[in-house]
Design a protein around this motif. Structure first.
Motif, short mmCIF file in Angstrom:
data_model
loop_
_atom_site.label_atom_id
_atom_site.label_comp_id
_atom_site.label_asym_id
_atom_site.label_seq_id
_atom_site.Cartn_x
_atom_site.Cartn_y
_atom_site.Cartn_z
N GLU A 1 7.55 3.52 4.06
CA GLU A 1 8.03 2.63 5.12
C GLU A 1 9.53 2.48 4.94
N SER B 1 0.81 -1.22 0.00
CA SER B 1 0.00 0.00 0.00
C SER B 1 0.84 1.27 0.00
N LYS B 2 2.07 1.18 0.50
CA LYS B 2 2.93 2.36 0.51
C LYS B 2 4.32 2.01 0.04
N THR C 1 11.12 11.02 3.11
CA THR C 1 9.97 11.82 3.55
C THR C 1 8.71 11.32 2.88
N GLY C 2 7.58 11.75 3.41
CA GLY C 2 6.29 11.37 2.84
C GLY C 2 5.79 10.06 3.41
N ASP C 3 4.81 9.50 2.76
CA ASP C 3 4.16 8.27 3.24
C ASP C 3 4.95 7.05 2.76
#
Length: 432
Positions: free
Chosen positions: A72, A29-30, A68-70
């Motif tokens: 993992e 999902s990420k 940075t950001g969404d």
């Protein structure tokens, strides 16, 4: 009433120590960014860099990626990153307990049935599967057995709800069991009714049976229309257009030469499975572009005249001869032993292979032999994110500890029945 209550409690508590609470991972999902690890590409190269996983695909970034950001972020500093290991020629998911008939589904009655599909019997709930994943094995070739032509195999990924989800390369190989071409007396053979039968003659007759079948299939497939569909002949279509390989199980030189001759007659792509004596004809195998899946490298030699360590050396000898090869853990209980595949490859390092050659044998080489190298087998840009992160050397039983595994970008649960039992009894005996 007390007995009924006791049974009910047992039935409720038993799942607490089983794998029933485990389930396949959801789709990625990420974005995942792996930094700091030593990356073993799988083709002989070792680089320092970062891996970015996005939408199930991987990319190697030699520069420091933005964190940075969404996303993992996984810090793999001091760890090793490898392609997912591939286990060829296994009855994993077809056999759960070999001594219990109801859990055995790898053999079909009859002699010639290439239309039998191993994948439809594959059990994704097998307790054995998770023991492979925790050692870095993320894909496997599921193979039927029994009869002259037992059926077709499928490559599966080892994190799925059902066989449809598991299928990675569907029905991409037809298997043939080469008859033994040797008269080998067995213990108590004088009591057998067939003790005086010429086994070589019988073997040659069975090879002719296979040849006749392929000729009939060829004639059928050359027809534009059919009065009736023949499923056995239809299953062989991929052999003739070379979209499938013919996997022939054999060990002796004369058996392998017979397989080469049969494949050449029909222009089949040939893979030898077993190949105990393959080291004797490396030049012939290379000339005919025949790949080899070496079975049970941890075993005794085929004959008393062979060196006692010959099975350990065979991989290096094929490597030197330029023969594409991988290894498998064969045998009736091979599905239980597949988890040791990486350590068997590691043993070959002590007998002539480099570490990267041994790794390539069970990753990119296996992917090439199984016809999936465009998607997996190495950590190259655009390929599926099938990879493992490991403390220590994955080929070394003493230092190898897999900490993360990803299949098509999905983080895989590394728990298994073995680790659960370990924790259970560690608790029972108060072991710190």
């Amino acid at each position: 009433m007390k007995n009924i209550l006791y049974i009910a409690i047992c039935l409720v508590s038993f799942p607490l120590f089983s794998q029933e609470t485990m389930h396949p991972s959801p789709a990625q999902s990420k974005k995942i960014v792996i930094t700091g690890g030593t990356i073993h590409i799988g083709n002989g190269q070792v680089v320092s860099g970062n891996i970015i996983i996005e939408k199930g695909k991987l990319k190697i970034d030699m520069n420091a990626p933005a964190l940075t950001g969404d996303i993992e972020h996984i810090d793999a500093t001091g760890k090793q990153i490898y392609p997912g290991i591939i286990a060829p020629n296994t009855n994993l998911g077809l056999v759960e307990v070999s001594s219990t008939k109801s859990t055995v589904d790898n053999v079909e009655l009859g002699d010639i049935h290439p239309n039998i599909r191993s994948i439809v019997a594959y059990n994704t709930d097998s307790k054995v599967i998770n023991t492979l994943r925790s050692n870095g094995i993320l894909l496997a070739q599921i193979v039927p057995s029994g009869g002259l032509i037992p059926g077709t195999s499928t490559v599966v990924q080892l994190d799925a709800w059902n066989w449809e989800d598991a299928a990675y390369a569907l029905d991409n190989g037809v298997h043939l069991t080469m008859p033994a071409l040797i008269n080998r007396p067995s213990f108590m053979s004088y009591r057998r009714r067939d003790a005086d039968v010429d086994q070589v003659k019988l073997g040659l007759e069975r090879i002719d049976m296979a040849r006749s079948f392929f000729k009939e299939a060829q004639a059928y497939l050359n027809e534009k229309t059919h009065a009736a569909t023949n499923l056995k002949y239809e299953a062989c279509k991929g052999l003739f257009d070379r979209s499938k390989s013919l996997y022939v199980n054999c060990d002796l030189v004369k058996e392998m030469l017979a397989a080469i001759h049969l494949a050449a007659e029909f222009n089949f792509k040939l893979v030898i499975v077993g190949g105990t004596d393959a080291w004797m004809i490396g030049d012939i195998l290379k000339e005919n572009k025949v790949a080899v899946i070496l079975a049970e490298p941890h075993s005794l030699p085929a004959t008393d005249d062979d060196a006692v360590d010959q099975p350990y050396k065979t991989g290096a000898m094929l490597q030197k001869a330029g023969v594409l090869f991988t290894i498998c853990q064969d045998g009736s209980d091979g599905y239980n032993q597949q988890r040791n595949l990486v350590f068997q490859a590691g043993t070959m390092v002590a007998y002539g292979l480099t570490k990267e050659e041994a790794l390539q044998a069970i990753t990119l080489n296996a992917a090439k032999i199984l016809g999936i190298d465009s998607r997996t087998g190495s950590l190259e840009n655009g390929k599926d994110a099938n990879l493992v992160i490991c403390n220590g050397d994955i080929l070394d039983m003493k230092s190898s500890t897999v900490t993360h595994a990803f299949i098509q970008g999905r983080a895989v649960n590394l728990d298994n029945k073995h680790s659960q039992l370990f924790e259970r009894y560690k608790y029972k005996y108060s072991i710190k």
